[in-house]
Design a protein around this motif. Structure first.
Motif, PDB file in Angstrom:
ATOM      1  N   VAL A 129       1.493   3.298  -3.362  1.00 53.22           N
ATOM      2  CA  VAL A 129       2.164   3.367  -2.071  1.00 53.22           C
ATOM      3  C   VAL A 129       1.045   3.336  -1.035  1.00 53.22           C
ATOM      4  O   VAL A 129       0.362   4.340  -0.821  1.00 53.22           O
ATOM      5  CB  VAL A 129       2.999   4.651  -1.929  1.00 53.22           C
ATOM      6  CG1 VAL A 129       3.849   4.596  -0.665  1.00 53.22           C
ATOM      7  CG2 VAL A 129       3.884   4.875  -3.149  1.00 53.22           C
ATOM      8  N   LEU A 130       0.852   2.198  -0.404  1.00 49.89           N
ATOM      9  CA  LEU A 130      -0.285   2.008   0.489  1.00 49.89           C
ATOM     10  C   LEU A 130       0.157   2.124   1.943  1.00 49.89           C
ATOM     11  O   LEU A 130       0.950   1.325   2.437  1.00 49.89           O
ATOM     12  CB  LEU A 130      -0.932   0.634   0.261  1.00 49.89           C
ATOM     13  CG  LEU A 130      -1.562   0.407  -1.120  1.00 49.89           C
ATOM     14  CD1 LEU A 130      -2.082  -1.026  -1.232  1.00 49.89           C
ATOM     15  CD2 LEU A 130      -2.696   1.397  -1.365  1.00 49.89           C
ATOM     16  N   GLY A 131      -0.356   3.116   2.635  1.00 47.38           N
ATOM     17  CA  GLY A 131      -0.112   3.251   4.062  1.00 47.38           C
ATOM     18  C   GLY A 131      -1.103   2.416   4.848  1.00 47.38           C
ATOM     19  O   GLY A 131      -2.276   2.308   4.471  1.00 47.38           O
ATOM     20  N   TYR A 132      -0.645   1.852   5.949  1.00 48.38           N
ATOM     21  CA  TYR A 132      -1.515   0.967   6.724  1.00 48.38           C
ATOM     22  C   TYR A 132      -1.427   1.203   8.233  1.00 48.38           C
ATOM     23  O   TYR A 132      -2.297   0.753   8.992  1.00 48.38           O
ATOM     24  CB  TYR A 132      -1.164  -0.501   6.460  1.00 48.38           C
ATOM     25  CG  TYR A 132       0.287  -0.837   6.698  1.00 48.38           C
ATOM     26  CD1 TYR A 132       0.780  -1.071   7.981  1.00 48.38           C
ATOM     27  CD2 TYR A 132       1.177  -0.931   5.632  1.00 48.38           C
ATOM     28  CE1 TYR A 132       2.118  -1.363   8.191  1.00 48.38           C
ATOM     29  CE2 TYR A 132       2.509  -1.229   5.834  1.00 48.38           C
ATOM     30  CZ  TYR A 132       2.975  -1.452   7.106  1.00 48.38           C
ATOM     31  OH  TYR A 132       4.295  -1.739   7.319  1.00 48.38           O
ATOM     32  N   PRO A 157       9.895   5.856  -1.424  1.00 48.93           N
ATOM     33  CA  PRO A 157       8.820   4.928  -1.086  1.00 48.93           C
ATOM     34  C   PRO A 157       9.041   3.478  -1.495  1.00 48.93           C
ATOM     35  O   PRO A 157       8.178   2.645  -1.246  1.00 48.93           O
ATOM     36  CB  PRO A 157       7.662   5.498  -1.884  1.00 48.93           C
ATOM     37  CG  PRO A 157       8.326   5.986  -3.149  1.00 48.93           C
ATOM     38  CD  PRO A 157       9.676   6.494  -2.746  1.00 48.93           C
ATOM     39  N   THR A 158      10.156   3.132  -2.169  1.00 51.76           N
ATOM     40  CA  THR A 158      10.264   1.792  -2.760  1.00 51.76           C
ATOM     41  C   THR A 158      10.283   0.691  -1.725  1.00 51.76           C
ATOM     42  O   THR A 158       9.961  -0.458  -2.029  1.00 51.76           O
ATOM     43  CB  THR A 158      11.542   1.681  -3.613  1.00 51.76           C
ATOM     44  OG1 THR A 158      12.696   1.813  -2.769  1.00 51.76           O
ATOM     45  CG2 THR A 158      11.571   2.744  -4.701  1.00 51.76           C
ATOM     46  N   GLY A 168      11.181   9.419  -4.408  1.00 55.47           N
ATOM     47  CA  GLY A 168      11.491   9.866  -3.061  1.00 55.47           C
ATOM     48  C   GLY A 168      10.358  10.699  -2.510  1.00 55.47           C
ATOM     49  O   GLY A 168       9.261  10.750  -3.079  1.00 55.47           O
ATOM     50  N   SER A 169      10.603  11.375  -1.405  1.00 57.41           N
ATOM     51  CA  SER A 169       9.563  12.163  -0.761  1.00 57.41           C
ATOM     52  C   SER A 169       9.128  13.322  -1.658  1.00 57.41           C
ATOM     53  O   SER A 169       9.970  14.097  -2.130  1.00 57.41           O
ATOM     54  CB  SER A 169      10.065  12.717   0.568  1.00 57.41           C
ATOM     55  OG  SER A 169       9.148  13.656   1.087  1.00 57.41           O
ATOM     56  N   PRO A 170       7.821  13.487  -1.898  1.00 59.33           N
ATOM     57  CA  PRO A 170       7.355  14.611  -2.723  1.00 59.33           C
ATOM     58  C   PRO A 170       7.634  15.969  -2.087  1.00 59.33           C
ATOM     59  O   PRO A 170       7.552  16.996  -2.764  1.00 59.33           O
ATOM     60  CB  PRO A 170       5.837  14.362  -2.831  1.00 59.33           C
ATOM     61  CG  PRO A 170       5.633  12.929  -2.465  1.00 59.33           C
ATOM     62  CD  PRO A 170       6.714  12.602  -1.485  1.00 59.33           C
TER      63      PRO A 170
END
Length: 476
Positions: A452-455, A260-261, A213-215
């Motif tokens: 976990v790749l942000g785009y 993030p899944t 989940g969110s850190p």
């Protein structure tokens, strides 16, 4: 300057002249304040050290070309404030009470300095911010806003904005949106803090969080007095067995697009989660952080619409407009509403009314819907570019999660691990990434690499170049 301009600390009159000359050149009406400010700043910064003797008022006035009364007034004011000390016949000296160093404004905003490609998730494309439309709305609001709306607002928010938000959220996210139970907040973080502090005041000490989940959850709820209990996920959402065994009565979830899944809670798991929360007389905090962005079908409606008395719904404009606006909303169950509103009142006396009026007008004109459509098109294109670039440069990679949001999960083969070595190699190449393991309390137990790749913040060309750079760093 005359000999009286030389002081006991060795400061010459010419140095005093350089410090104060700009103030002496100020417009006549502002000259006295400017002289006082220049002296004050010179003492604070240490350019006039404690024990320094200042020129007489007559000599300094002559050298600066100002009236003696102006200098006398400045000396008297700074003596009253404690910056200077004087004695009859002994002159005027810099006092020793000041210890302030020159202030330095640091920028603690999150950055990835020195990176050639930044895939850290969480940021939208800030270049998509609708500056022209926002400026037009701002001009209109400043022209029409009643004077009384610039006073302390209703801590829940301006009625106009709460009404507009109720319409938006009911239409787009399927929530039960009573404007009387909407609280305008500075983002999901403040919404979480408000609800968390109310739960703590009611005796709760632990809240469940998704794992992974969110850190940020641990620190956020710790500030509200709550510990966090990490609860594992399965393919449908929160695993019910561990949830029931945990003993918690409140849980934070991201059911529309789990962070993030990337999964969406199944219909069955949503129903089971609500059955659980009713059985423990508890609360679900629904973080709908990117629920508007679904690329393969219409977004799944919010969980809150199924039971608004057991689900507190949180959202913001951080992914659709800009996180720097610090603007969000909280739909609170009736049983918590009064306590949440009172805590909002004591926390900040309400969200800035001008910002609220601006956003209300932005919603009413349809500008926000247009912005969401614009972002939807851009982010879908970027997700497609990322998936295609992964297939080209990492053909064995597996992408998981629904086609939604601002990030994907990419699992690379074991030969790219272990994760510590992977991070070191890509960082040396100037590529910033986030590991899935950074979002989980549990150990992965294997040598693979899950990213976990942000785009959303990257144009397609930069996405392709960044993944090529990553591949070269790993294969070189």
């Amino acid at each position: 300057m005359t000999s009286s301009g030389t002081n006991a600390a060795g400061l010459t009159g010419s140095a005093a002249w350089e410090l104060l000359l700009p103030a002496a050149s100020a417009p006549a009406r502002a000259r006295g304040r400017a002289l006082q400010a220049a002296l004050r700043e010179a003492i604070r910064s240490g350019r006039l050290a404690p024990g320094t003797r200042l020129p007489s008022s007559r000599d300094l006035a002559a050298d600066l070309g100002v009236s003696r009364g102006l200098v006398t007034e400045a000396y008297e004011q700074l003596t009253a404030e404690g910056y200077l000390r004087s004695g009859r016949g002994a002159g005027t000296w810099v006092g020793d009470a000041v210890r302030a160093a020159r202030p330095r404004a640091r920028d603690l905003a999150p950055r990835s300095p020195g990176t050639r490609a930044d895939f850290v998730p969480g940021s939208p494309d800030l270049s998509l911010f609708p500056r022209a439309a926002w400026a037009a709305v701002q001009r209109a609001v400043l022209a029409e806003l009643p004077h009384h709306d610039l006073g302390y607002p209703d801590p829940r928010g301006l009625p106009r904005l709460r009404t507009a938000l109720a319409g938006l959220l009911a239409r787009r996210r399927g929530v039960v949106a009573d404007p009387e139970r909407i609280v305008v907040v500075s983002g999901v973080a403040q919404a979480s803090a408000l609800v968390g502090s109310v739960l703590h005041a009611r005796g709760m000490r632990t809240i469940g969080v998704e794992d992974p989940g969110s850190p940020q959850h641990d620190g956020l709820y710790a500030a509200a007095g709550l510990g966090t209990a990490p609860l594992p996920m399965d393919a449908d959402g929160l695993a019910l067995g561990p949830l029931r065994a945990s003993g918690v009565r409140a849980v934070v979830t991201t059911p529309a697009h789990q962070y993030p899944t990337g999964i969406a809670y199944s219909a069955r798991r949503r129903a089971e989660l609500l059955d659980w929360v009713r059985s423990v007389d508890g609360l679900v905090l629904e973080d709908d952080y990117d629920g508007d962005f679904r690329y393969d079908r219409a977004p799944v409606g919010a969980l809150q619409g199924l039971d608004p008395e057991r689900v507190a719904y949180m959202g913001s404009v951080s992914k659709s407009l800009a996180p720097g606006l610090r603007l969000g909303w909280l739909l609170v169950p009736a049983a918590l509403a009064e306590e949440v509103v009172e805590r909002k009142r004591t926390m900040d006396l309400g969200h800035p009314s001008l910002d609220q009026a601006l956003f209300a007008h932005f919603l009413e004109r349809g500008d926000y819907d247009r912005q969401l459509r614009r972002c939807q098109r851009a982010y879908r294109e970027r997700r497609d570019a990322l998936v295609a670039a992964l297939a080209e440069h990492f053909p064995e990679a597996r992408v998981s999660g629904i086609a939604a949001g601002l990030h994907v999960i990419a699992e690379l083969p074991e030969r790219y691990g272990p994760e510590a070595d992977f991070l070191e190699r890509v960082a040396d190449a100037g590529v910033a990434v986030r590991l899935l393991s950074a979002c989980t309390h549990a150990r992965t137990g294997d040598g693979g690499v899950r990213l976990v790749l942000g785009y959303a913040h990257l144009p397609p060309a930069r996405i392709r170049a960044g993944l090529r750079l990553m591949a070269e760093a790993l294969d070189g």
